[in-house]
Design a protein around this motif. Structure first.
Motif, PDB file in Angstrom:
ATOM      1  N   TYR A 208       0.835  -1.204   0.000  1.00 28.81           N
ATOM      2  CA  TYR A 208       0.000   0.000   0.000  1.00 28.81           C
ATOM      3  C   TYR A 208       0.873   1.259   0.000  1.00 28.81           C
ATOM      4  O   TYR A 208       0.621   2.197  -0.769  1.00 28.81           O
ATOM      5  CB  TYR A 208      -0.926   0.004   1.213  1.00 28.81           C
ATOM      6  CG  TYR A 208      -1.777   1.255   1.294  1.00 28.81           C
ATOM      7  CD1 TYR A 208      -2.804   1.472   0.379  1.00 28.81           C
ATOM      8  CD2 TYR A 208      -1.531   2.222   2.260  1.00 28.81           C
ATOM      9  CE1 TYR A 208      -3.571   2.622   0.434  1.00 28.81           C
ATOM     10  CE2 TYR A 208      -2.302   3.368   2.322  1.00 28.81           C
ATOM     11  CZ  TYR A 208      -3.326   3.561   1.410  1.00 28.81           C
ATOM     12  OH  TYR A 208      -4.082   4.712   1.467  1.00 28.81           O
ATOM     13  N   GLY A 211       2.316   1.873  -3.278  1.00 26.86           N
ATOM     14  CA  GLY A 211       1.284   2.431  -4.144  1.00 26.86           C
ATOM     15  C   GLY A 211       1.115   3.926  -3.930  1.00 26.86           C
ATOM     16  O   GLY A 211       1.004   4.703  -4.880  1.00 26.86           O
ATOM     17  N   ARG A 212       1.135   4.361  -2.659  1.00 29.34           N
ATOM     18  CA  ARG A 212       0.994   5.791  -2.383  1.00 29.34           C
ATOM     19  C   ARG A 212       2.205   6.557  -2.916  1.00 29.34           C
ATOM     20  O   ARG A 212       2.067   7.680  -3.429  1.00 29.34           O
ATOM     21  CB  ARG A 212       0.851   6.043  -0.879  1.00 29.34           C
ATOM     22  CG  ARG A 212      -0.375   5.431  -0.249  1.00 29.34           C
ATOM     23  CD  ARG A 212      -1.662   5.809  -0.979  1.00 29.34           C
ATOM     24  NE  ARG A 212      -2.163   7.131  -0.615  1.00 29.34           N
ATOM     25  CZ  ARG A 212      -2.782   7.946  -1.462  1.00 29.34           C
ATOM     26  NH1 ARG A 212      -2.910   7.594  -2.735  1.00 29.34           N
ATOM     27  NH2 ARG A 212      -3.253   9.106  -1.058  1.00 29.34           N
ATOM     28  N   TYR A 227      -2.231  -1.240  -5.232  1.00 27.13           N
ATOM     29  CA  TYR A 227      -3.467  -1.192  -4.441  1.00 27.13           C
ATOM     30  C   TYR A 227      -4.245  -2.495  -4.579  1.00 27.13           C
ATOM     31  O   TYR A 227      -4.804  -3.003  -3.601  1.00 27.13           O
ATOM     32  CB  TYR A 227      -4.352  -0.025  -4.882  1.00 27.13           C
ATOM     33  CG  TYR A 227      -3.777   1.346  -4.665  1.00 27.13           C
ATOM     34  CD1 TYR A 227      -2.927   1.618  -3.595  1.00 27.13           C
ATOM     35  CD2 TYR A 227      -4.080   2.391  -5.543  1.00 27.13           C
ATOM     36  CE1 TYR A 227      -2.409   2.885  -3.398  1.00 27.13           C
ATOM     37  CE2 TYR A 227      -3.564   3.661  -5.352  1.00 27.13           C
ATOM     38  CZ  TYR A 227      -2.728   3.906  -4.287  1.00 27.13           C
ATOM     39  OH  TYR A 227      -2.215   5.166  -4.099  1.00 27.13           O
ATOM     40  N   ALA A 230      -2.652  -5.076  -2.391  1.00 30.63           N
ATOM     41  CA  ALA A 230      -2.981  -4.880  -0.982  1.00 30.63           C
ATOM     42  C   ALA A 230      -4.449  -5.168  -0.712  1.00 30.63           C
ATOM     43  O   ALA A 230      -4.806  -5.703   0.349  1.00 30.63           O
ATOM     44  CB  ALA A 230      -2.628  -3.456  -0.560  1.00 30.63           C
ATOM     45  N   ALA A 231      -5.315  -4.830  -1.658  1.00 33.43           N
ATOM     46  CA  ALA A 231      -6.753  -5.049  -1.459  1.00 33.43           C
ATOM     47  C   ALA A 231      -7.091  -6.530  -1.373  1.00 33.43           C
ATOM     48  O   ALA A 231      -8.055  -6.913  -0.703  1.00 33.43           O
ATOM     49  CB  ALA A 231      -7.548  -4.391  -2.593  1.00 33.43           C
ATOM     50  N   HIS A 235      -6.902  -4.762   2.658  1.00 32.03           N
ATOM     51  CA  HIS A 235      -6.408  -3.477   3.162  1.00 32.03           C
ATOM     52  C   HIS A 235      -7.446  -2.399   2.836  1.00 32.03           C
ATOM     53  O   HIS A 235      -7.688  -2.110   1.666  1.00 32.03           O
ATOM     54  CB  HIS A 235      -5.065  -3.135   2.508  1.00 32.03           C
ATOM     55  CG  HIS A 235      -4.338  -2.009   3.162  1.00 32.03           C
ATOM     56  ND1 HIS A 235      -4.790  -0.709   3.136  1.00 32.03           N
ATOM     57  CD2 HIS A 235      -3.179  -1.978   3.885  1.00 32.03           C
ATOM     58  CE1 HIS A 235      -3.953   0.067   3.784  1.00 32.03           C
ATOM     59  NE2 HIS A 235      -2.970  -0.685   4.260  1.00 32.03           N
ATOM     60  N   ALA A 238      -6.327   0.558   0.591  1.00 33.17           N
ATOM     61  CA  ALA A 238      -6.175   0.201  -0.816  1.00 33.17           C
ATOM     62  C   ALA A 238      -7.529   0.165  -1.517  1.00 33.17           C
ATOM     63  O   ALA A 238      -7.665   0.638  -2.651  1.00 33.17           O
ATOM     64  CB  ALA A 238      -5.479  -1.154  -0.927  1.00 33.17           C
ATOM     65  N   GLN A 241      -8.523   3.744  -2.272  1.00 30.20           N
ATOM     66  CA  GLN A 241      -7.838   4.330  -3.417  1.00 30.20           C
ATOM     67  C   GLN A 241      -8.336   3.746  -4.736  1.00 30.20           C
ATOM     68  O   GLN A 241      -8.455   4.465  -5.737  1.00 30.20           O
ATOM     69  CB  GLN A 241      -6.332   4.119  -3.281  1.00 30.20           C
ATOM     70  CG  GLN A 241      -5.706   4.850  -2.102  1.00 30.20           C
ATOM     71  CD  GLN A 241      -5.989   6.337  -2.116  1.00 30.20           C
ATOM     72  OE1 GLN A 241      -6.013   6.971  -3.191  1.00 30.20           O
ATOM     73  NE2 GLN A 241      -6.197   6.914  -0.948  1.00 30.20           N
TER      74      GLN A 241
END
Length: 477
Positions: A208, A211-212, A227, A230-231, A235, A238, A241
């Motif tokens: 995550y 990703g940011r 994302y 992580a999703a 998460h 994520a 986003q």
């Protein structure tokens, strides 16, 4: 669960009796033979007797034979005695036996000794010395604990070195922490490399954060892939986003699915976003559900929208007035205006007029858009500052600071140098240049890590007040 002498004891925090560190003979001698050998001075036989009695639950006999073995130089027995005494609360004896084993090069004993000194005696220098011994002997957990101690002592160079040692040996938490240390120092290439290392091995938070970081450097496609990774591990950030990316593409159904997935974890901002998307999908019932949950969680924007929804969709003037008032007392100007209009029709209710007055004089609710890149920077700054129990400003405060600066500086007809922008804002807003310079410095710290320490919560609140005064004095864009 850990095991001791054949009993299940979930509360034990230290390892049970370790497996034999030297291979057992193919045909293990009987108890009588072991006793005879131990009495003749064989420390290995005494050690095996201790294990035999420990497995039978005869702890006193186990201790007796381990003491004989340890006294004759058997390090495994010295380690076991350290564990035995630690379990029974005789900490001085535990330290003595751990020191004996650790001094002979037993890394596990050194790590246990360091933990005991740290947690029971608060002896940080002693703990650090033994963690170093254990880490040098190949203990990955000791290397990580040593890195964290170095962070607490603000010895960043040593912290990096030990985190890297642990991370290279497969400790993903240290890889994640190491990435944060590099990010805070402005070394983004190194931060990216360590977050990628941890993410590839399955560390969800690292995926995550990477990703940011990619979002912050304007790589939304790369960010989206992280994302999604992580999703898959649920998460919520994520999922949020991914909802925003889907919304930017006007894929409302996908956006709703992602926002609702994040909203179910209790994230108020995603409950609000799910409400907005449901309004656009013409599903007022679902919109009311999400706005209502976020409003109950204290979100003024959701309270405002929930109040309007109750009035427009359900003709519920009393319920609508209640939620408009809840939004107004939290500084929502539009809610205060709607509440005043509603009360001019219904008549004021107890506290209604006061609520409007408080809103008129309270801090305004930020409802402006913030570009994805500075929003990502703000989130990474908060995450970095809050590590290891640190105090970090609120994410909402940082995003409002960044959003206000961008909103107001768009009015400049021509690009200006930073000093010129500060002078222009100070003159137009009627504020001291020093106040605007402080706002500018916090903004630069968030957007360009490593230029200064992260802003404290008090500093962010002070700067936020300046940003709000500028918005009030310069008016809407």
């Amino acid at each position: 669960m850990r095991w001791w002498h054949g009993e299940q004891e979930a509360a034990v925090a230290r390892p049970a009796v370790p497996r034999p560190r030297t291979p057992e003979p193919p045909a293990a001698p009987g108890e009588g033979d072991l006793i005879a050998a131990a009495q003749a001075g064989d420390p290995g036989a005494a050690h095996r007797l201790g294990r035999m009695y420990a497995q039978r639950g005869d702890r006193s006999a186990a201790r007796h034979w381990w003491e004989r073995a340890a006294g004759a130089g058997n390090i495994d027995s010295a380690y076991n005695l350290g564990v035995w005494h630690e379990k029974h609360g005789t900490l001085d004896e535990a330290i003595t036996w751990y020191e004996l084993a650790a001094g002979a090069g037993d890394a596990e004993a050194a790590a246990n000794l360091a933990m005991l000194l740290l947690e029971q005696r608060g002896d940080v220098p002693g703990a650090r010395r033994w963690f170093e011994t254990a880490a040098a002997g190949g203990s990955r957990p000791a290397a990580r604990r040593l890195a964290l101690l170095c962070e607490d002592a603000e010895d960043d160079a040593a912290a990096r070195a030990w985190h890297q040692y642990a991370a290279s040996a497969g400790d993903l938490a240290s890889a994640h922490d190491l990435a944060f240390l590099f990010y805070a120092a402005g070394e983004e290439a190194q931060a990216r490399a360590w977050w990628e290392y941890a993410a590839r091995a399955g560390h969800t938070d690292a995926a995550y954060c990477l990703g940011r970081l990619l979002h912050a450097v304007r790589d939304p496609e790369g960010a989206e892939a992280l994302y999604r990774l992580a999703a898959r591990a649920e998460h919520p950030g994520a999922a949020s986003q991914l909802g925003r990316l889907a919304l930017a593409r006007r894929d409302l159904r996908a956006a709703r699915a992602w926002f609702e997935r994040a909203a179910h974890s209790g994230r108020v901002e995603d409950q609000r976003m799910a409400g907005f998307v449901c309004v656009e999908l013409e599903d007022p019932r679902a919109a009311g559900h999400w706005f209502g949950r976020a409003a109950a969680g204290g979100d003024p924007e959701s309270a405002y929208n929930f109040g309007l929804l109750l009035i427009v969709e359900h003709d519920d003037l009393r319920g609508g007035r209640h939620w408009l008032r809840q939004a107004a007392v939290r500084g929502h100007r539009k809610a205060a205006e709607e509440l005043a209009t509603l009360e001019s029709v219904m008549g004021p209710e107890a506290g209604g007029t006061a609520a409007g007055r408080r809103a008129a004089g309270g801090p305004p609710v930020w409802d402006g858009p913030v570009e994805p890149e500075p929003a990502a920077r703000a989130e990474l700054a908060v995450a970095a500052a809050s590590r290891r129990g640190g105090t970090a400003p609120r994410l909402a405060d940082l995003t409002e600071i960044l959003g206000t600066w961008d909103l107001l500086t768009r009015r400049l007809r021509e690009p200006a140098d930073p000093a010129g922008v500060v002078a222009w804002l100070a003159e137009r807003g009627g504020l001291r240049a020093s106040a605007v310079e402080h706002l500018a410095s916090v903004r630069v710290t968030v957007l360009c890590p490593g230029t200064a320490p992260w802003p404290t919560p008090a500093e962010a609140e002070h700067v936020l007040a300046t940003a709000r005064r500028l918005r009030e004095r310069l008016g809407p864009a």
